[in-house]
Design a protein around this motif. Structure first.
Motif, PDB file in Angstrom:
ATOM      1  N   LYS A  12      -3.528  -2.687  -5.787  1.00 43.92           N
ATOM      2  CA  LYS A  12      -4.336  -3.111  -4.643  1.00 43.92           C
ATOM      3  C   LYS A  12      -5.220  -1.982  -4.138  1.00 43.92           C
ATOM      4  O   LYS A  12      -4.751  -0.830  -3.999  1.00 43.92           O
ATOM      5  CB  LYS A  12      -3.427  -3.604  -3.500  1.00 43.92           C
ATOM      6  N   ASP A  16       1.650 -12.116   3.653  1.00 45.92           N
ATOM      7  CA  ASP A  16       1.317 -10.795   4.181  1.00 45.92           C
ATOM      8  C   ASP A  16       2.331 -10.394   5.256  1.00 45.92           C
ATOM      9  O   ASP A  16       2.001  -9.770   6.259  1.00 45.92           O
ATOM     10  CB  ASP A  16      -0.111 -10.799   4.754  1.00 45.92           C
ATOM     11  N   HIS A  64      -5.347 -12.116   1.233  1.00 47.35           N
ATOM     12  CA  HIS A  64      -5.506 -12.670   2.585  1.00 47.35           C
ATOM     13  C   HIS A  64      -6.955 -13.032   2.923  1.00 47.35           C
ATOM     14  O   HIS A  64      -7.615 -12.357   3.722  1.00 47.35           O
ATOM     15  CB  HIS A  64      -4.915 -11.777   3.681  1.00 47.35           C
ATOM     16  N   HIS A  80       5.177  -6.917   2.871  1.00 47.04           N
ATOM     17  CA  HIS A  80       5.268  -5.481   3.177  1.00 47.04           C
ATOM     18  C   HIS A  80       6.599  -5.201   3.874  1.00 47.04           C
ATOM     19  O   HIS A  80       6.668  -5.180   5.098  1.00 47.04           O
ATOM     20  CB  HIS A  80       4.126  -5.055   4.096  1.00 47.04           C
ATOM     21  N   HIS A 108       2.759 -11.588  -1.545  1.00 47.60           N
ATOM     22  CA  HIS A 108       2.142 -10.610  -0.646  1.00 47.60           C
ATOM     23  C   HIS A 108       3.047 -10.325   0.550  1.00 47.60           C
ATOM     24  O   HIS A 108       3.008 -11.027   1.556  1.00 47.60           O
ATOM     25  CB  HIS A 108       0.780 -11.140  -0.163  1.00 47.60           C
TER      26      HIS A 108
HETATM   27 ZN    ZN Z   1      -0.899  -7.036   3.120  1.00 42.92          ZN
END
Ligand code: ZN
Ligand code: URQ
Ligand code: ZN
Length: 518
Positions: free
Chosen positions: A178, A344, A267, A91, A89
């Motif tokens: 997602k 994340d 998360h 970004h 996970h």
């Molecule tokens: Zn995320």
């Protein structure tokens, strides 16, 4: 004929491209490495053995391995020899809330390798709602990759084209999508769109992932808190209480049950979400719970820090919660109610975060973690005695490989697997700091955290890329890893379909006399 047209400069070009290919071949194939005397630790057990790496793969794992001439020897006595971490996970270079995350595929991956993570799965976003364009744009971002990576794709709207593109992307190595139930007006989908997406995921054998917060209520909460005069980062936590995460998680879990498709809850930041995941698993539903490193180590007080820079750095969604949630999340992870740990990693530096001065609703959401994850999990979960080193490997590497259908190519030290290996020395003490980390962000939510144990060597596909504090990474050497659909979470699901969903059976009953009595 070829001879005739061959001038000096042409000869030069040919020579340099041959030399380049040779260098690339040596680079890609990696050197022969023997790791001696370490404790080889996989999710299913440990043994003191030597490891031979050749051509980017694990060749042998056995005691008293002979060191081939010219091979590089690494002394791992007193250290753990583990599969490289997989962060499911992240970004990198994500366009979000008017900003672009400041770590790109090179800086973010370099930081990951320095922290012992050798593969990540990033969330590709559609471009103007177009999934294929989004995929291509992310492939371009990833051209500078320096380690292995995969993609999930976000679905932020619904149409026949979106459905068709999902089926196309599954053939291109994406096996998970997602859905955001929050970020109203930006990424959020309605329940109807989410249901459509769940059904498509089931049909094509892709894992449905969900950001579970009630986006409608969050929007009301943000307005209420802001209008109450709370404009600082603490307003972010106050506007999205944990039970809005619980509500959305229970809704997502039940809709996935209705469609009978596996669900992956990203998360899980609160007891509320964990309880819904645990309840679903207790009734045998295929639901995965993914806490992130920040939830294992931090608590919400950071957002009440009078220093805006520190407070804003901790703003992510769902919010980092009170310490009571952290304790429960760690226990649930140790007890197997949650399956793996991600980050994340979505980093916005203090200048980017500062756009939210005076209005917490526009602070770009996201925290760092891609370099710190293994160390934070080691400190919080192993050094605390909650889990064993083998459990550590499971929740930082093996589980992700199994869930996303990459095992045993990834996630294990065994002959034939990719040579993604780390040496973790439990005796080395260090402190996390923005001053020494490799991410491009100027803050670090784990600033000053003491860790007992350190990844001292990282090997990515047979090449030593991190050793004694030195990174040796080259843009463009990273590889897109295709993930096939219909992974382990889908096995036998159709049996459940057959076994009618209702004790009285779901075959049509022939009701007599109804009409003709009228
Ligand atoms: Zn995320
Ligand atoms: O929601 C996510 O996963 C992205 C947008 C990262 N930001 C965050 O605050 N979690
Ligand atoms: Zn999210």
């Amino acid at each position: 004929m070829w001879q005739q047209r061959c001038t000096r400069s042409a000869f030069g070009t040919v020579l340099s491209s041959v030399l380049f290919l040779l260098a690339l071949f040596c680079y890609v194939e990696g050197e022969q490495i023997v790791i001696k005397g370490g404790t080889v630790t996989n999710a299913d057990g440990q043994l003191v053995a030597d490891v031979l790496i050749e051509n980017g793969k694990i060749a042998k794992v056995q005691k008293d391995l002979k060191v081939p001439p010219g091979a590089r020897l690494l002394d791992a006595s007193g250290q753990y020899v583990m599969p490289g971490g997989i962060d499911p996970h992240t970004h990198l270079e994500m366009p979000f809330m008017g900003q672009v995350a400041c770590d790109d595929f090179f800086s973010g991956q370099a930081a990951a390798l320095a922290g012992g993570t050798t593969m990540h799965i990033d969330f590709a976003l559609p471009t103007k709602g177009d999934l294929m364009q989004g995929f291509h744009d992310y492939q371009k971002k990833a051209a500078k990759a320096c380690m292995d990576y995969g993609f999930h794709m976000a679905v932020t709207s619904w149409s026949a084209k979106v459905a068709a593109d999902m089926a196309t992307l599954v053939k291109k190595g994406i096996n998970s999508f997602k859905f955001f139930l929050a970020y109203k007006g930006a990424l959020m989908v309605t329940d109807e769109e989410f249901l459509q997406g769940l059904q498509k995921c089931r049909e094509i054998g892709a894992i449905a992932q969900v950001h579970a917060e009630n986006g409608e209520a969050v929007a009301v909460g943000q307005k209420r808190i802001f209008e109450a005069g709370i404009t600082g980062p603490e307003g972010h936590a106050l506007s999205r209480p944990s039970f809005l995460e619980g509500e959305a998680t229970s809704r997502a879990v039940r809709l996935a049950r209705f469609v009978n498709t596996p669900l992956y809850v990203v998360h899980t930041m609160s007891i509320d979400a964990v309880e819904e995941v645990a309840r679903a698993r207790a009734r045998g539903q295929r639901v995965i719970g993914e806490p992130v490193a920040s939830a294992l180590s931090l608590n919400e007080t950071a957002m009440w820090n009078p220093d805006f820079k520190i407070a804003a750095a901790a703003v992510m969604s769902p919010p980092i919660r009170a310490a009571s949630h952290r304790v429960k999340i760690k226990e649930a992870l140790a007890g197997g109610l949650l399956q793996l740990v991600a980050t994340d990693h979505a980093v916005f530096n203090s200048t980017q975060k500062a756009v939210g001065k005076g209005d917490f609703r526009v602070i770009p959401n996201g925290v760092n973690g891609i370099e710190e994850r293994l160390h934070v999990v080691w400190e919080e979960m192993v050094n605390s005695g909650l889990i064993t080193p083998s459990d550590f490997v499971r929740i930082t590497s093996t589980a992700a490989a199994q869930i996303f259908n990459l095992y045993p190519r990834k996630g294990v030290i065994a002959p034939g697997s990719d040579a993604d290996v780390i040496l973790l020395d439990p005796k080395v003490e260090h402190h996390i700091s923005a001053a020494t980390h490799h991410s491009r962000i100027d803050t670090n939510v784990y600033e000053g955290k003491r860790i007992m144990g350190k990844v001292v060597v990282t090997i990515s596909r047979g090449r030593i890329v991190w050793e004694n504090g030195n990174l040796n990474v080259t843009p463009g050497t990273g590889r897109f890893v295709e993930m096939l659909p219909m992974g382990p979470l889908f096995e036998g699901l159709d049996i459940l379909d057959q076994e009618a969903m209702h004790p009285l059976g779901t075959t049509p009953v022939h009701h007599t006399h109804a009409k003709d009595e009228l």
